[in-house]
Design an enzyme around this catalytic site. Structure first.
Site, short mmCIF file in Angstrom:
data_model
loop_
_atom_site.label_atom_id
_atom_site.label_comp_id
_atom_site.label_asym_id
_atom_site.label_seq_id
_atom_site.Cartn_x
_atom_site.Cartn_y
_atom_site.Cartn_z
N TYR A 141 5.67 -3.34 -5.57
CA TYR A 141 5.85 -1.94 -5.17
C TYR A 141 7.32 -1.61 -4.99
O TYR A 141 8.18 -2.50 -4.96
CB TYR A 141 5.07 -1.64 -3.88
CG TYR A 141 5.71 -2.18 -2.61
CD1 TYR A 141 5.70 -3.53 -2.33
CD2 TYR A 141 6.36 -1.32 -1.72
CE1 TYR A 141 6.29 -4.02 -1.17
CE2 TYR A 141 6.94 -1.81 -0.56
CZ TYR A 141 6.91 -3.16 -0.29
OH TYR A 141 7.50 -3.64 0.84
N ARG B 225 14.68 -3.10 -10.16
CA ARG B 225 14.04 -4.15 -9.34
C ARG B 225 12.54 -4.22 -9.60
O ARG B 225 11.96 -5.30 -9.63
CB ARG B 225 14.31 -3.90 -7.85
CG ARG B 225 13.78 -5.04 -6.98
CD ARG B 225 14.16 -4.89 -5.54
NE ARG B 225 13.61 -3.67 -4.96
CZ ARG B 225 13.94 -3.19 -3.76
NH1 ARG B 225 14.83 -3.82 -3.02
NH2 ARG B 225 13.40 -2.09 -3.31
N ARG C 44 -13.56 -11.26 -9.26
CA ARG C 44 -12.68 -12.07 -8.42
C ARG C 44 -12.57 -13.50 -8.93
O ARG C 44 -13.57 -14.21 -9.06
CB ARG C 44 -13.22 -12.06 -6.98
CG ARG C 44 -12.29 -12.72 -6.00
CD ARG C 44 -12.78 -12.58 -4.57
NE ARG C 44 -11.83 -13.19 -3.65
CZ ARG C 44 -11.80 -14.49 -3.36
NH1 ARG C 44 -12.69 -15.29 -3.89
NH2 ARG C 44 -10.89 -14.98 -2.53
N LYS D 199 9.21 -8.17 -4.83
CA LYS D 199 8.74 -7.17 -3.86
C LYS D 199 7.23 -7.00 -4.01
O LYS D 199 6.75 -6.04 -4.62
CB LYS D 199 9.50 -5.85 -4.05
CG LYS D 199 9.35 -4.89 -2.86
CD LYS D 199 10.38 -3.79 -2.93
CE LYS D 199 10.14 -2.69 -1.92
NZ LYS D 199 10.28 -3.08 -0.53
N GLU E 144 16.22 -11.86 6.98
CA GLU E 144 16.34 -10.40 6.83
C GLU E 144 15.42 -9.75 7.84
O GLU E 144 14.79 -10.43 8.65
CB GLU E 144 15.98 -9.98 5.39
CG GLU E 144 14.56 -10.37 4.99
CD GLU E 144 14.22 -10.03 3.53
OE1 GLU E 144 14.81 -9.09 2.97
OE2 GLU E 144 13.35 -10.72 2.97
N LEU F 161 14.73 -10.25 0.03
CA LEU F 161 14.64 -9.21 -0.99
C LEU F 161 16.05 -8.66 -1.25
O LEU F 161 16.79 -8.39 -0.30
CB LEU F 161 13.74 -8.08 -0.51
CG LEU F 161 13.53 -6.99 -1.55
CD1 LEU F 161 12.59 -7.48 -2.66
CD2 LEU F 161 12.95 -5.73 -0.92
#
Ligand code: PLP
Length: 287
Positions: free
Chosen positions: A33, A52, A100, A149, A182, A207
């Site tokens: 995302y 990114r 799944r 991310k 971070e 990130l």
């Protein structure tokens, strides 16, 4: 005003926007995302966010479901249709839907795309920046590829919730060697007594924040001394200044770490300066 959400090629009313129960994003966090700032009717640093996003997709071998021009179009449409002049646009791409199975399906699935916008208040954000925020440290229990991310955000949710339960706004995650990696949803910075601006170098442990990158540009433009190295919570408590960076906060001063005041307990001059020039340096694309 009804909220509109983009899902797989259609703009849907918020209450009707849905993805399948066997979407791999839902079952395995097999999704990436971006959160992009919208300010004064412009998308901020869109190119870096899309760079990114493409990198995250590439690292997980998810084919980009649409061209960059189409992604830009969707971001604009979602901001426009939701009348967002200030706020954020959230864009998520999952590997897609399949029965799944841990094993990643082959041939590739059709990725799922969701895009939604949220209005924000510049006044509220600026008021928070005037006061500065508190952060609370927490062990970094995330995986080894924090440079991607992904929506696998449960450790960050737990850390941030713990921080908020203790009156802090953000968590600073600490690795096994005692160094800050971070924030739960931001990059972490300090300004040392020597006036050096310090932030952890890019690696799989963090990130590569888009706001971090633009702040590095701002640090360079101001002629400040930058040192990319890890620092501890103890060092941060002794620092002249501290701040976080993220698309939804830009540069946000930190005035307290684990209950200890940073500097004189007020947002520091360098943090303020970097915040004030950030949008002169960032890329702005009119919606
Ligand atoms: N680090 C983490 C773990 C994040 O989740 C975020 C933003 O969500 C950031 C850093 C800051 O990244 P950006 O500046 O691109 O918003």
């Amino acid at each position: 005003m009804p909220r509109i959400v983009y899902v797989n090629g259609r703009y849907r009313p918020y209450a009707e926007a849905a993805v399948h129960v066997e979407d791999r994003g839902f079952q395995f966090a097999d999704a990436v995302y971006e959160v992009v700032e919208v300010r004064d009717g412009s998308v901020i640093d869109e190119t870096r966010h899309l760079d990114r996003l493409e990198r995250s997709l590439g690292e997980l071998r998810i084919a980009s479901p649409m061209s960059r021009a189409a992604l830009r179009h969707v971001i604009r449409q979602v901001a426009q249709r939701n009348l967002v002049r200030h706020g954020t646009v959230y864009l998520q791409i999952s590997r897609g839907q399949a029965p799944r199975d841990f094993v990643i399906p082959s041939p590739p699935l059709r990725p799922t795309i969701v895009c939604l916008a949220q209005r924000g208040s510049l006044q509220r954000l600026d008021a928070a920046a005037e006061r500065g925020i508190a952060v609370r440290s927490s062990p970094d229990i995330r995986w080894g590829r924090c440079d991607i991310k992904t929506v696998m955000l449960l450790p960050a949710c737990l850390a941030k919730s713990d921080a908020q339960a203790h009156g802090a706004k953000e968590a600073w995650l600490v690795d096994r060697d005692g160094f800050v990696t971070e924030g739960a949803a931001s990059n972490a910075w300090i300004v040392t007594a020597k006036g050096e601006v310090v932030t952890r170098p890019i690696s799989p442990a963090i990130l590569a924040g888009v706001t971090r990158k633009t702040t590095l540009d701002a640090v360079g433009r101001e002629g400040l001394k930058l040192v990319e190295r890890a620092f501890t919570i103890a060092e941060a408590k002794m620092a002249l200044e501290a701040f976080i960076t993220s698309a939804s906060n830009t540069v946000m001063p930190v005035v307290e770490i684990d209950g200890v005041q940073v500097g004189d307990g007020q947002p520091g001059p360098l943090s303020r300066r970097l915040r004030s020039i950030f949008h002169q340096i960032a890329e702005r694309a009119t919606i």
